[in-house]
Motif scaffolding. Structure first.
Motif, PDB file in Angstrom:
ATOM      1  N   GLY A 182     -25.535  -0.348  10.015  1.00 43.80           N
ATOM      2  CA  GLY A 182     -26.104   0.906   9.528  1.00 43.80           C
ATOM      3  C   GLY A 182     -27.614   0.900   9.567  1.00 43.80           C
ATOM      4  N   VAL A 183     -28.211  -0.218   9.156  1.00 43.30           N
ATOM      5  CA  VAL A 183     -29.671  -0.348   9.174  1.00 43.30           C
ATOM      6  C   VAL A 183     -30.190  -0.312  10.611  1.00 43.30           C
ATOM      7  CG1 VAL A 183     -31.583  -1.921   8.675  1.00 43.30           C
ATOM      8  CG2 VAL A 183     -29.795  -1.546   6.974  1.00 43.30           C
ATOM      9  N   GLN A 184     -29.543  -1.026  11.516  1.00 42.20           N
ATOM     10  CA  GLN A 184     -29.978  -1.019  12.912  1.00 42.20           C
ATOM     11  C   GLN A 184     -29.869   0.380  13.517  1.00 42.20           C
ATOM     12  OE1 GLN A 184     -27.509  -4.048  14.707  1.00 42.20           O
ATOM     13  NE2 GLN A 184     -28.952  -5.688  14.225  1.00 42.20           N
ATOM     14  N   HIS A 185     -28.769   1.074  13.252  1.00 41.62           N
ATOM     15  CA  HIS A 185     -28.611   2.432  13.760  1.00 41.62           C
ATOM     16  C   HIS A 185     -29.734   3.339  13.251  1.00 41.62           C
ATOM     17  CE1 HIS A 185     -24.892   1.031  15.205  1.00 41.62           C
ATOM     18  NE2 HIS A 185     -24.088   1.472  14.268  1.00 41.62           N
ATOM     19  N   LEU A 186     -29.989   3.265  11.958  1.00 45.29           N
ATOM     20  CA  LEU A 186     -31.029   4.107  11.360  1.00 45.29           C
ATOM     21  C   LEU A 186     -32.391   3.869  11.998  1.00 45.29           C
ATOM     22  CD1 LEU A 186     -30.238   4.053   7.553  1.00 45.29           C
ATOM     23  CD2 LEU A 186     -30.838   6.100   8.848  1.00 45.29           C
ATOM     24  N   MET A 187     -32.747   2.614  12.147  1.00 49.22           N
ATOM     25  CA  MET A 187     -34.076   2.299  12.671  1.00 49.22           C
ATOM     26  C   MET A 187     -34.226   2.781  14.116  1.00 49.22           C
ATOM     27  SD  MET A 187     -35.135  -1.370  10.945  1.00 49.22           S
ATOM     28  CE  MET A 187     -33.902  -2.326  11.815  1.00 49.22           C
ATOM     29  N   GLU A 188     -33.131   2.754  14.879  1.00 52.03           N
ATOM     30  CA  GLU A 188     -33.180   3.250  16.253  1.00 52.03           C
ATOM     31  C   GLU A 188     -33.228   4.777  16.294  1.00 52.03           C
ATOM     32  OE1 GLU A 188     -30.944  -0.145  18.941  1.00 52.03           O
ATOM     33  OE2 GLU A 188     -29.873   1.709  18.463  1.00 52.03           O
ATOM     34  N   ILE A 189     -32.353   5.395  15.534  1.00 50.94           N
ATOM     35  CA  ILE A 189     -32.188   6.849  15.606  1.00 50.94           C
ATOM     36  C   ILE A 189     -33.394   7.578  15.028  1.00 50.94           C
ATOM     37  CG2 ILE A 189     -30.796   8.771  14.726  1.00 50.94           C
ATOM     38  CD1 ILE A 189     -28.382   6.859  14.848  1.00 50.94           C
ATOM     39  N   ALA A 190     -34.013   7.000  13.991  1.00 48.62           N
ATOM     40  CA  ALA A 190     -35.124   7.678  13.314  1.00 48.62           C
ATOM     41  C   ALA A 190     -36.252   8.046  14.265  1.00 48.62           C
ATOM     42  CB  ALA A 190     -35.648   6.811  12.174  1.00 48.62           C
ATOM     43  N   GLY A 191     -36.420   7.272  15.330  1.00 40.10           N
ATOM     44  CA  GLY A 191     -37.511   7.541  16.260  1.00 40.10           C
ATOM     45  C   GLY A 191     -37.282   8.735  17.158  1.00 40.10           C
ATOM     46  N   VAL A 192     -36.035   9.212  17.259  1.00 38.20           N
ATOM     47  CA  VAL A 192     -35.739  10.325  18.172  1.00 38.20           C
ATOM     48  C   VAL A 192     -35.088  11.511  17.480  1.00 38.20           C
ATOM     49  CG1 VAL A 192     -35.515   8.772  20.149  1.00 38.20           C
ATOM     50  CG2 VAL A 192     -33.479   9.368  18.813  1.00 38.20           C
ATOM     51  N   ALA A 193     -34.478  11.289  16.318  1.00 37.51           N
ATOM     52  CA  ALA A 193     -33.745  12.357  15.636  1.00 37.51           C
ATOM     53  C   ALA A 193     -34.681  13.335  14.953  1.00 37.51           C
ATOM     54  CB  ALA A 193     -32.785  11.754  14.612  1.00 37.51           C
ATOM     55  N   ALA A 194     -34.173  14.550  14.732  1.00 36.29           N
ATOM     56  CA  ALA A 194     -34.942  15.527  13.971  1.00 36.29           C
ATOM     57  C   ALA A 194     -35.041  15.107  12.512  1.00 36.29           C
ATOM     58  CB  ALA A 194     -34.286  16.898  14.086  1.00 36.29           C
ATOM     59  N   GLU A 195     -33.964  14.492  12.012  1.00 38.29           N
ATOM     60  CA  GLU A 195     -33.925  14.070  10.609  1.00 38.29           C
ATOM     61  C   GLU A 195     -32.800  13.046  10.447  1.00 38.29           C
ATOM     62  OE1 GLU A 195     -33.134  16.082   6.184  1.00 38.29           O
ATOM     63  OE2 GLU A 195     -33.294  17.329   7.975  1.00 38.29           O
ATOM     64  N   THR A 196     -33.040  12.036   9.614  1.00 36.58           N
ATOM     65  CA  THR A 196     -31.983  11.084   9.291  1.00 36.58           C
ATOM     66  C   THR A 196     -31.809  11.000   7.778  1.00 36.58           C
ATOM     67  OG1 THR A 196     -33.517   9.195   9.262  1.00 36.58           O
ATOM     68  CG2 THR A 196     -32.353   9.667  11.340  1.00 36.58           C
ATOM     69  N   THR A 197     -30.555  10.789   7.379  1.00 39.22           N
ATOM     70  CA  THR A 197     -30.223  10.591   5.972  1.00 39.22           C
ATOM     71  C   THR A 197     -29.328   9.365   5.877  1.00 39.22           C
ATOM     72  OG1 THR A 197     -30.292  12.982   5.549  1.00 39.22           O
ATOM     73  CG2 THR A 197     -29.150  11.599   3.915  1.00 39.22           C
ATOM     74  N   TRP A 198     -29.676   8.451   4.980  1.00 38.40           N
ATOM     75  CA  TRP A 198     -28.898   7.225   4.816  1.00 38.40           C
ATOM     76  C   TRP A 198     -28.112   7.312   3.523  1.00 38.40           C
ATOM     77  CZ3 TRP A 198     -31.060   1.766   3.375  1.00 38.40           C
ATOM     78  CH2 TRP A 198     -30.074   0.798   3.623  1.00 38.40           C
ATOM     79  N   VAL A 199     -26.797   7.086   3.608  1.00 37.98           N
ATOM     80  CA  VAL A 199     -25.897   7.206   2.467  1.00 37.98           C
ATOM     81  C   VAL A 199     -25.088   5.919   2.348  1.00 37.98           C
ATOM     82  CG1 VAL A 199     -23.988   8.515   1.473  1.00 37.98           C
ATOM     83  CG2 VAL A 199     -25.739   9.703   2.790  1.00 37.98           C
ATOM     84  N   THR A 200     -25.050   5.336   1.145  1.00 32.19           N
ATOM     85  CA  THR A 200     -24.264   4.121   0.929  1.00 32.19           C
ATOM     86  C   THR A 200     -23.531   4.211  -0.403  1.00 32.19           C
ATOM     87  OG1 THR A 200     -25.984   2.866  -0.244  1.00 32.19           O
ATOM     88  CG2 THR A 200     -26.020   2.790   2.159  1.00 32.19           C
ATOM     89  N   ARG A 201     -22.400   3.501  -0.500  1.00 33.50           N
ATOM     90  CA  ARG A 201     -21.638   3.493  -1.753  1.00 33.50           C
ATOM     91  C   ARG A 201     -22.376   2.747  -2.851  1.00 33.50           C
ATOM     92  NH1 ARG A 201     -16.705   1.014  -2.202  1.00 33.50           N
ATOM     93  NH2 ARG A 201     -17.109  -0.335  -0.415  1.00 33.50           N
ATOM     94  N   ARG A 202     -23.024   1.662  -2.486  1.00 31.89           N
ATOM     95  CA  ARG A 202     -23.773   0.857  -3.460  1.00 31.89           C
ATOM     96  C   ARG A 202     -25.214   0.714  -2.982  1.00 31.89           C
ATOM     97  NH1 ARG A 202     -18.856  -1.799  -2.961  1.00 31.89           N
ATOM     98  NH2 ARG A 202     -19.702  -3.078  -1.279  1.00 31.89           N
ATOM     99  N   PRO A 203     -26.145   0.543  -3.900  1.00 34.44           N
ATOM    100  CA  PRO A 203     -27.535   0.322  -3.472  1.00 34.44           C
ATOM    101  C   PRO A 203     -27.605  -0.911  -2.574  1.00 34.44           C
ATOM    102  CG  PRO A 203     -27.450   0.793  -5.828  1.00 34.44           C
ATOM    103  CD  PRO A 203     -26.031   0.625  -5.377  1.00 34.44           C
ATOM    104  N   PRO A 204     -28.253  -0.827  -1.438  1.00 34.92           N
ATOM    105  CA  PRO A 204     -28.349  -1.986  -0.549  1.00 34.92           C
ATOM    106  C   PRO A 204     -29.188  -3.090  -1.180  1.00 34.92           C
ATOM    107  CG  PRO A 204     -29.765  -0.217   0.208  1.00 34.92           C
ATOM    108  CD  PRO A 204     -28.952   0.350  -0.910  1.00 34.92           C
ATOM    109  N   VAL A 205     -28.818  -4.327  -0.886  1.00 34.31           N
ATOM    110  CA  VAL A 205     -29.550  -5.478  -1.399  1.00 34.31           C
ATOM    111  C   VAL A 205     -30.329  -6.095  -0.238  1.00 34.31           C
ATOM    112  CG1 VAL A 205     -29.373  -7.756  -2.467  1.00 34.31           C
ATOM    113  CG2 VAL A 205     -27.819  -5.917  -3.164  1.00 34.31           C
ATOM    114  N   PHE A 206     -31.649  -6.017  -0.320  1.00 32.28           N
ATOM    115  CA  PHE A 206     -32.501  -6.598   0.712  1.00 32.28           C
ATOM    116  C   PHE A 206     -32.884  -8.018   0.310  1.00 32.28           C
ATOM    117  CE2 PHE A 206     -33.029  -2.062   1.405  1.00 32.28           C
ATOM    118  CZ  PHE A 206     -32.914  -1.987   2.785  1.00 32.28           C
TER     119      PHE A 206
END
Length: 366
Positions: A182-206
């Motif tokens: 999910g993180v890899q997809h977001l980082m790739e798509i954000a550069g070309v998409a009009a808008e991105t929204t990230w949704v997860t069941r639990r807060p991600p742990v970095f």
């Protein structure tokens, strides 16, 4: 047993787990084609890696570990991982003469005569004294169900058929899932998409800082404890947290990785929460993971009430002839290597026992 190939061991799957197992079977003195066979449903070498999206270059691969007996050296980090690892696996198969049969689809594993297993496939039936199941998860993507999902007018797809970022140019994209993909997809798509929204069941742990052996052992132990209780396995990555690479740190600073809690329903035009908040979307990308491919083992009744197959090490507790490699705690590439060696040790002990002793042990209920 007319039209049935008879041997000692069948290995199902030729990804990291299956090739590691085959390597150790050969080292134990078993001959491919005569004593064991590796069956793979994929069209070419590479396991699940051959299906990865082109923008996942080898330099972005998370934790690839070399197969036993042969290092992967000189790989170009800018090449697609599907090409690099596919070529490596193909070379590995040739080097150790593993004679993988493909494409072969395994439909069922059943009880045979004299304590043997019957492995039914698209290319015939094999009779074996033991089986190593190394089928992984890629062929069973998990699609959650949410109210209104069938009404969405846009496109829905899963990591399993993610095409890379270009197809999302100018689109409003909702990415669902808090794992590495999910993180890899977001980082790739954000550069070309009009808008991105990230949704997860639990807060991600970095996870900042190094990930040492102690942390690794603790993470594997958590996954192992689940399979020992007969629960469906979680991935090792799910309990290690998300490593903060330079790219991840940059994406967090730019706001790309700001997450929202899981939506409550899907609308024709996007997603909505119970508090009235909505997000319009053209695409919903489900980066929601995969489940273990074990349905072909159903005739053996290995599954526990909790939904998983209870395993001690690699051995199914309900049937000592069955070893699951790449399942649960051995789902990582280094874990699959170790599990392949352990499974072969267990199988060799089984094969060396007198047949009457093996059949008697098989008859004892768990």
């Amino acid at each position: 047993m007319n039209n049935i190939e008879v041997l000692d061991v069948v290995v199902i799957g030729a990804g990291q787990a299956g090739l590691s197992s085959a390597y150790h079977l050969r080292r134990a003195g078993l001959e491919p084609g005569r004593d064991f066979v590796v069956l793979d449903h994929s069209p070419r070498p590479g396991g699940a890696w051959q299906f990865r999206w082109p923008s996942l270059t080898y330099g972005k691969v998370h934790g690839m570990h070399a197969l036993p007996g042969m290092e992967l050296t000189g790989a170009d980090d800018s090449r697609p991982s599907s090409e690099v690892i596919g070529e490596y696996f193909a070379t590995y198969e040739r080097t150790f003469d593993l004679r993988v049969r493909r494409p072969v689809d395994v439909s069922a594993v059943r009880e045979g005569a004299d304590g043997r297993l019957l492995v039914e496939t698209s290319r015939g039936v094999w009779s074996a004294r033991a089986l190593i199941n190394a089928t992984g998860t890629w062929d069973r993507p998990f699609w959650p169900r949410y109210p209104g999902q069938e009404t969405f007018r846009g496109r829905q797809l899963h990591t399993a058929n993610y095409p890379g970022p270009r197809e999302f140019a100018g689109r409003r994209v909702v990415v669902v899932g808090g794992g590495t993909s999910g993180v890899q997809h977001l980082m790739e798509i954000a550069g070309v998409a009009a808008e991105t929204t990230w949704v997860t069941r639990r807060p991600p742990v970095f996870r900042d800082g190094p990930f040492g052996q102690d942390q690794g052992r603790a993470a594997v132990a958590l996954v192992d404890e689940r399979v020992r209780r007969g629960l469906p396995p979680q991935s090792v990555v799910s309990v290690t947290g998300l490593p903060v690479t330079e790219a991840v740190a940059r994406a967090r600073a730019e706001g790309v990785l700001e997450r929202l809690p899981m939506f409550d329903r899907i609308t024709p035009n996007g997603v909505a929460w119970a508090d009235g908040r909505t997000v319009d979307a053209d695409v919903i990308l489900w980066a929601t993971g995969f489940r273990a491919v074990t349905d072909h083992l159903a005739p053996l009744k290995l599954r526990e009430r909790g939904g998983g197959i209870r395993v001690e090490g690699t051995r199914a507790t309900r049937d000592e002839r069955i070893h699951l490699v790449g399942y649960g705690p051995s789902a990582s590439t280094i874990g699959a290597n170790r599990a392949g060696r352990a499974a072969v040790r267990g199988i060799m002990r089984l094969l060396e026992r007198p047949r009457t002793e093996r059949v008697a042990a098989q008859a004892v209920p768990v």
